[in-house]
Design a protein around this motif. Structure first.
Motif, PDB file in Angstrom:
ATOM      1  N   ILE A 212      10.149   9.589   9.012  1.00 13.42           N
ATOM      2  CA  ILE A 212      10.100   8.842  10.276  1.00 13.42           C
ATOM      3  C   ILE A 212      10.438   7.373  10.047  1.00 13.42           C
ATOM      4  O   ILE A 212      11.142   6.742  10.840  1.00 13.42           O
ATOM      5  CB  ILE A 212       8.719   9.001  10.930  1.00 13.42           C
ATOM      6  N   LEU A 213       9.944   6.802   8.934  1.00 10.97           N
ATOM      7  CA  LEU A 213      10.212   5.398   8.626  1.00 10.97           C
ATOM      8  C   LEU A 213      11.584   5.172   8.014  1.00 10.97           C
ATOM      9  O   LEU A 213      11.918   4.037   7.661  1.00 10.97           O
ATOM     10  CB  LEU A 213       9.135   4.865   7.666  1.00 10.97           C
ATOM     11  N   LEU A 239       0.567   4.041  -6.769  1.00  7.94           N
ATOM     12  CA  LEU A 239       1.445   4.401  -5.656  1.00  7.94           C
ATOM     13  C   LEU A 239       1.684   3.220  -4.719  1.00  7.94           C
ATOM     14  O   LEU A 239       2.804   3.017  -4.240  1.00  7.94           O
ATOM     15  CB  LEU A 239       0.841   5.570  -4.883  1.00  7.94           C
ATOM     16  N   ILE A 240       0.641   2.454  -4.439  1.00 11.75           N
ATOM     17  CA  ILE A 240       0.799   1.286  -3.569  1.00 11.75           C
ATOM     18  C   ILE A 240       1.801   0.308  -4.166  1.00 11.75           C
ATOM     19  O   ILE A 240       2.685  -0.220  -3.466  1.00 11.75           O
ATOM     20  CB  ILE A 240      -0.569   0.616  -3.329  1.00 11.75           C
ATOM     21  N   ALA A 241       1.698   0.065  -5.475  1.00  7.11           N
ATOM     22  CA  ALA A 241       2.630  -0.860  -6.128  1.00  7.11           C
ATOM     23  C   ALA A 241       4.060  -0.322  -6.087  1.00  7.11           C
ATOM     24  O   ALA A 241       5.006  -1.057  -5.760  1.00  7.11           O
ATOM     25  CB  ALA A 241       2.191  -1.096  -7.570  1.00  7.11           C
ATOM     26  N   ILE A 242       4.243   0.962  -6.416  1.00 14.48           N
ATOM     27  CA  ILE A 242       5.592   1.539  -6.431  1.00 14.48           C
ATOM     28  C   ILE A 242       6.198   1.543  -5.028  1.00 14.48           C
ATOM     29  O   ILE A 242       7.372   1.179  -4.836  1.00 14.48           O
ATOM     30  CB  ILE A 242       5.544   2.970  -7.001  1.00 14.48           C
ATOM     31  N   LEU A 243       5.402   1.939  -4.038  1.00 18.04           N
ATOM     32  CA  LEU A 243       5.914   2.005  -2.668  1.00 18.04           C
ATOM     33  C   LEU A 243       6.252   0.614  -2.133  1.00 18.04           C
ATOM     34  O   LEU A 243       7.231   0.446  -1.394  1.00 18.04           O
ATOM     35  CB  LEU A 243       4.893   2.688  -1.761  1.00 18.04           C
ATOM     36  N   THR A 244       5.451  -0.383  -2.505  1.00 12.90           N
ATOM     37  CA  THR A 244       5.732  -1.750  -2.054  1.00 12.90           C
ATOM     38  C   THR A 244       7.052  -2.247  -2.612  1.00 12.90           C
ATOM     39  O   THR A 244       7.891  -2.794  -1.882  1.00 12.90           O
ATOM     40  CB  THR A 244       4.588  -2.688  -2.467  1.00 12.90           C
ATOM     41  N   ILE A 245       7.266  -2.048  -3.911  1.00 11.91           N
ATOM     42  CA  ILE A 245       8.519  -2.503  -4.538  1.00 11.91           C
ATOM     43  C   ILE A 245       9.713  -1.757  -3.957  1.00 11.91           C
ATOM     44  O   ILE A 245      10.749  -2.358  -3.619  1.00 11.91           O
ATOM     45  CB  ILE A 245       8.442  -2.310  -6.060  1.00 11.91           C
ATOM     46  N   ALA A 246       9.580  -0.420  -3.819  1.00 15.74           N
ATOM     47  CA  ALA A 246      10.700   0.375  -3.318  1.00 15.74           C
ATOM     48  C   ALA A 246      11.047   0.020  -1.873  1.00 15.74           C
ATOM     49  O   ALA A 246      12.225  -0.111  -1.517  1.00 15.74           O
ATOM     50  CB  ALA A 246      10.370   1.866  -3.432  1.00 15.74           C
ATOM     51  N   SER A 247      10.037  -0.155  -1.036  1.00 15.77           N
ATOM     52  CA  SER A 247      10.309  -0.433   0.379  1.00 15.77           C
ATOM     53  C   SER A 247      10.888  -1.829   0.584  1.00 15.77           C
ATOM     54  O   SER A 247      11.718  -2.042   1.475  1.00 15.77           O
ATOM     55  CB  SER A 247       9.022  -0.269   1.193  1.00 15.77           C
ATOM     56  N   LEU A 248      10.486  -2.790  -0.243  1.00 11.13           N
ATOM     57  CA  LEU A 248      11.043  -4.142  -0.118  1.00 11.13           C
ATOM     58  C   LEU A 248      12.529  -4.190  -0.442  1.00 11.13           C
ATOM     59  O   LEU A 248      13.243  -5.067   0.034  1.00 11.13           O
ATOM     60  CB  LEU A 248      10.271  -5.096  -1.025  1.00 11.13           C
ATOM     61  N   THR A 249      12.990  -3.267  -1.277  1.00 13.09           N
ATOM     62  CA  THR A 249      14.415  -3.232  -1.612  1.00 13.09           C
ATOM     63  C   THR A 249      15.231  -2.455  -0.595  1.00 13.09           C
ATOM     64  O   THR A 249      16.454  -2.602  -0.557  1.00 13.09           O
ATOM     65  CB  THR A 249      14.612  -2.583  -2.989  1.00 13.09           C
ATOM     66  N   VAL A 250      14.589  -1.637   0.199  1.00 12.95           N
ATOM     67  CA  VAL A 250      15.310  -0.795   1.170  1.00 12.95           C
ATOM     68  C   VAL A 250      15.462  -1.492   2.513  1.00 12.95           C
ATOM     69  O   VAL A 250      16.539  -1.485   3.120  1.00 12.95           O
ATOM     70  CB  VAL A 250      14.603   0.563   1.327  1.00 12.95           C
ATOM     71  N   PHE A 251      14.383  -2.112   2.972  1.00 15.03           N
ATOM     72  CA  PHE A 251      14.368  -2.674   4.324  1.00 15.03           C
ATOM     73  C   PHE A 251      14.480  -4.199   4.258  1.00 15.03           C
ATOM     74  O   PHE A 251      13.821  -4.843   3.414  1.00 15.03           O
ATOM     75  CB  PHE A 251      13.091  -2.277   5.060  1.00 15.03           C
ATOM     76  N   ASP A 252      15.286  -4.758   5.139  1.00 13.21           N
ATOM     77  CA  ASP A 252      15.432  -6.217   5.207  1.00 13.21           C
ATOM     78  C   ASP A 252      14.217  -6.864   5.866  1.00 13.21           C
ATOM     79  O   ASP A 252      13.842  -7.980   5.520  1.00 13.21           O
ATOM     80  CB  ASP A 252      16.697  -6.575   5.989  1.00 13.21           C
ATOM     81  N   SER A 253      13.601  -6.164   6.806  1.00 14.99           N
ATOM     82  CA  SER A 253      12.431  -6.696   7.499  1.00 14.99           C
ATOM     83  C   SER A 253      11.180  -6.457   6.656  1.00 14.99           C
ATOM     84  O   SER A 253      10.858  -5.316   6.296  1.00 14.99           O
ATOM     85  CB  SER A 253      12.292  -6.023   8.868  1.00 14.99           C
ATOM     86  N   ILE A 254      10.480  -7.549   6.323  1.00 14.94           N
ATOM     87  CA  ILE A 254       9.265  -7.418   5.511  1.00 14.94           C
ATOM     88  C   ILE A 254       8.185  -6.626   6.233  1.00 14.94           C
ATOM     89  O   ILE A 254       7.538  -5.762   5.620  1.00 14.94           O
ATOM     90  CB  ILE A 254       8.761  -8.813   5.093  1.00 14.94           C
ATOM     91  N   PRO A 255       7.928  -6.829   7.544  1.00 18.37           N
ATOM     92  CA  PRO A 255       6.931  -5.992   8.227  1.00 18.37           C
ATOM     93  C   PRO A 255       7.270  -4.509   8.171  1.00 18.37           C
ATOM     94  O   PRO A 255       6.388  -3.670   7.968  1.00 18.37           O
ATOM     95  CB  PRO A 255       6.933  -6.525   9.660  1.00 18.37           C
ATOM     96  N   ALA A 257       9.025  -3.074   5.833  1.00 15.36           N
ATOM     97  CA  ALA A 257       8.821  -2.640   4.452  1.00 15.36           C
ATOM     98  C   ALA A 257       7.348  -2.410   4.154  1.00 15.36           C
ATOM     99  O   ALA A 257       6.979  -1.445   3.466  1.00 15.36           O
ATOM    100  CB  ALA A 257       9.400  -3.680   3.497  1.00 15.36           C
ATOM    101  N   LEU A 258       6.480  -3.263   4.662  1.00 17.83           N
ATOM    102  CA  LEU A 258       5.045  -3.126   4.395  1.00 17.83           C
ATOM    103  C   LEU A 258       4.430  -1.945   5.132  1.00 17.83           C
ATOM    104  O   LEU A 258       3.299  -1.543   4.813  1.00 17.83           O
ATOM    105  CB  LEU A 258       4.321  -4.417   4.775  1.00 17.83           C
ATOM    106  N   LEU A 259       5.153  -1.387   6.113  1.00 16.29           N
ATOM    107  CA  LEU A 259       4.654  -0.185   6.778  1.00 16.29           C
ATOM    108  C   LEU A 259       4.574   1.001   5.819  1.00 16.29           C
ATOM    109  O   LEU A 259       3.741   1.888   5.993  1.00 16.29           O
ATOM    110  CB  LEU A 259       5.565   0.183   7.958  1.00 16.29           C
TER     111      LEU A 259
END
Length: 351
Positions: A212-213, A239-255, A257-259
């Motif tokens: 969905i995201l 998992l929180i650390a890995i997901l944070t790093i991965a999402s920050l590289t995928v999405f331009d919007s920080i909010p 990515a933090l979802l």
């Protein structure tokens, strides 16, 4: 001295000990099914054990093969990924960095002694890679050793329990050995089956959330959730650390990515505080402090494999302590608090 000797033996002998402990835990998990099939269908234990071991090996092989390609792609792009994530994290952490620089400037301004800074010697510890993959010389060889040893343990059935009963001269000792073996087997089997069921459900739900995201490779992240949720506390933080790093590289919007890590935190809280206790109940009766210390200890001794095995080994230790009189206090400290203890702590007993 004896305790230190045991700890150092476990640490330096981890390549030998870890496959054996994994095989014993798998034996506890599969033994009830092997006995039931042998009793109801008259299928030899060796044949049933071989079929189950081949099924486990096939499932592991298929899972690793299916997830190898997306995992390799992600690891290949890791340097670029970490650089992009670092730039976005720098924006998030910029206010704290400003506070740190201000504190350093104030410290230099108030340092009027003129003393030269002391030289600091840093001893490098084991790297993250060695913690994850340094427990055995070869992951494939260790898996093969675990599967072969599990097959022999399942085929042997109650051989070692019968040997224990035979060498015990006291009737009470024989009865205690049988009770301990059966209770450990039942508790570990139910715990592992229930944990696997809950973790698979959580992984499936998280896969849907990632879809969905619009997170790439949602099945990879669902599989990671399923695997790492077997490790209390440490798995969720990783998992929180890995997901944070991965999402920050995928999405331009920080909010946006933090979802991704935020959705995992919410799902983990629901599973850990509502669904898990309702399904698991007090099956192992271990208090959270004992679990956390146990995971930290075995992580330090055996790395990621020790973190996986920490809860089953703690549960086995508690069962043994509950059945052996002079070990009873240890089992009491490992267990949860009951209502009588709560009332005594709040309102002392009148004399």
């Amino acid at each position: 001295m004896a305790i230190l000797a045991v700890v150092y033996t476990l640490y330096f002998g981890r390549a030998f000990c870890i496959p054996i402990v994994f095989a014993v835990e798998l034996n506890f998990l599969m033994s009830p099914a092997v006995r039931w099939i042998h009793r109801k269908l008259r299928v030899p234990a060796a044949l049933t054990s071989a079929i189950m071991i081949l099924a486990v090996a096939g499932g592991l092989g298929y899972g690793i093969y299916s997830l190898a390609a997306p995992a390799q792609d992600w690891l290949t792009s890791a340097p670029t990924t970490l650089a992009r994530a670092g730039q976005k994290l720098h924006k998030i952490m910029k206010p704290m960095e400003q506070v740190t620089r201000t504190a350093d400037q104030m410290d230099k301004a108030t340092n009027i002694s003129g003393a030269q800074p002391t030289r600091t010697v840093v001893v490098a510890g084991p790297s993250m890679g060695s913690r994850f993959f340094g427990t055995t010389q070869s992951i494939v060889g260790a898996l093969l050793e675990v599967l072969v040893l599990t097959f022999f343990l399942l085929s042997a059935g109650d051989l070692f329990l019968q040997k224990t009963i035979k060498v015990s001269t006291r009737r009470a000792s024989q009865r205690t050995a049988v009770e301990i073996a059966r209770e450990i087997e039942t508790s570990i089997s139910r715990y592992l089956v229930t944990s696997a069921f809950l973790n698979v459900i959580e992984g499936v739900v998280f896969t849907g959330i990632m879809y969905i995201l619009k997170m790439p490779n949602p099945f990879l992240w669902g599989a990671l959730v399923t695997a790492l949720e077997f490790i209390p506390y440490v798995g969720a933080l990783t998992l929180i650390a890995i997901l944070t790093i991965a999402s920050l590289t995928v999405f331009d919007s920080i909010p946006h990515a933090l979802l991704v890590p935020g959705s995992f935190v919410a799902l983990n809280l629901i599973q850990g505080n509502l669904v898990g206790p309702m399904v698991m109940g007090h099956r192992l009766s271990l208090n959270p402090v004992a679990i956390f210390i146990g995971v930290a200890f075995w992580w330090e001794i055996w790395g990621i494999a020790g973190a996986f095995l920490a809860v089953p080994m703690l549960a086995s230790l508690k069962i043994v302590c509950d059945h052996v009189e002079y070990l009873g206090p240890i089992g009491e400290f490992l267990g949860q608090r009951d209502q009588d203890e709560r009332r005594l702590a709040v309102r002392p007993v009148e004399t």
